[in-house]
Design a protein around this motif. Structure first.
Motif, short mmCIF file in Angstrom:
data_model
loop_
_atom_site.label_atom_id
_atom_site.label_comp_id
_atom_site.label_asym_id
_atom_site.label_seq_id
_atom_site.Cartn_x
_atom_site.Cartn_y
_atom_site.Cartn_z
N TRP A 63 -3.91 7.84 4.00
CA TRP A 63 -3.45 8.46 2.75
C TRP A 63 -4.37 9.61 2.35
N ALA A 64 -5.68 9.35 2.36
CA ALA A 64 -6.65 10.38 1.96
C ALA A 64 -6.61 11.57 2.92
N GLY A 75 0.47 4.02 -2.66
CA GLY A 75 0.18 5.38 -2.19
C GLY A 75 1.12 6.39 -2.81
N SER A 135 -1.62 12.10 -8.78
CA SER A 135 -2.62 13.14 -8.49
C SER A 135 -2.01 14.53 -8.63
N GLY A 149 3.41 10.27 -0.43
CA GLY A 149 2.41 9.24 -0.68
C GLY A 149 2.84 7.87 -0.18
N ALA A 194 0.03 6.86 -6.40
CA ALA A 194 -1.26 7.54 -6.48
C ALA A 194 -1.13 9.03 -6.19
N GLY A 198 0.67 6.02 2.52
CA GLY A 198 0.08 4.75 2.11
C GLY A 198 0.42 3.60 3.04
N LEU A 236 0.82 -1.20 0.00
CA LEU A 236 0.00 0.00 0.00
C LEU A 236 0.86 1.26 0.00
N GLY A 289 -2.43 2.78 5.17
CA GLY A 289 -3.70 2.49 4.53
C GLY A 289 -4.30 3.70 3.83
N TRP A 290 -5.35 3.44 3.08
CA TRP A 290 -5.95 4.48 2.23
C TRP A 290 -6.65 5.56 3.04
N GLY A 291 -7.15 5.23 4.22
CA GLY A 291 -7.78 6.26 5.04
C GLY A 291 -6.79 7.32 5.47
#
Length: 231
Positions: free
Chosen positions: A180-181, A138, A145, A169, A141, A173, A134, A176-178
């Motif tokens: 990351w966001a 990340g 972006s 990133g 990603a 990452g 991840l 996890g994606w949470g």
């Protein structure tokens, strides 16, 4: 154990921070110009008093605080050591960006590679609380972006920001994606709030840029701290 880890991290951050003014001065040049020489004494200006009196928080204090916070969040887990080890490079990038609105490739690209490699090693150790897969996703990603943002508005986003996003990133990452966001969004939010403040106060026009790297770093730091404490 936790107190010892935090104290050691703060001491490391302070020691590393003492080396940053000279490095920041050398790297704070416009694109295309050679790095400044070691013998120049202008780097001492980074340690000078704050305007209007008082004491300016030096890079050593800032780096010590960042490292201590990361150690508190990561604890004795192996990824905590990785984040603490790389934190001074992130502070150095912020100093250079604030000085000349530039994020040098000589720092951003090695930082991304080191973050990915060291977290890969950390994933093999017992006690690791994240995912290397991840982390790599990340990094790709967030880099992609920011590349899209750069292509949409090259005047508002630099390629240095895109390259910094790779490292940030990867770090975000890992948890996890949470996380990351959250880190990605907070970086944009911090920058947007600061830019709006400049406009409302009349200190900058709509077309005037500002260093965005420190806000990206602050957002990522917030996300990593949330992820570390959550883990």
């Amino acid at each position: 154990m936790g107190t010892i880890v935090i104290t050691l991290a703060a001491a490391y951050g302070a020691a590393a921070g003492l080396t940053l003014p000279r490095a920041a001065y050398r790297l704070s040049v416009p694109p295309g110009e050679p790095w400044r020489g070691h013998a120049l004494a202008g780097w001492r200006g980074w340690l000078g008093p704050a305007p209007g009196g008082g004491v300016r928080p030096g890079p050593a204090a800032l780096t010590a605080a960042v490292c201590a916070a990361l150690a508190a969040a990561g604890g004795p887990r192996p990824e905590g050591a990785v984040f603490v080890a790389l934190a001074p490079v992130l502070v150095l990038l912020g100093l250079v960006d604030l000085a000349v609105h530039r994020l040098p490739d000589v720092l951003t690209l090695p930082l991304a590679a080191a973050c990915a490699a060291l977290l890969g090693a950390a994933a093999l150790l017992p006690g690791a609380a994240g995912s290397w897969r991840l982390a790599l996703l990340g990094g790709l990603a967030l880099g992609a972006s920011y590349l899209v943002l750069f292509l949409i508005n090259p005047a508002g986003m630099g390629l240095g920001d895109v390259k910094l996003a790779l490292a940030l990133g990867v770090a975000l990452g890992w948890y996890g994606w949470g996380v990351w966001a959250a880190g990605a969004f907070l970086g944009l939010l911090y920058g947007a709030v600061y830019g709006l403040g400049l406009l409302l106060s009349g200190r900058a026009g709509r077309d005037q840029g500002f260093a965005f790297g420190p806000f990206m770093a602050a957002g990522a730091l917030t996300g990593v701290l949330l992820g570390g404490f959550g883990a």
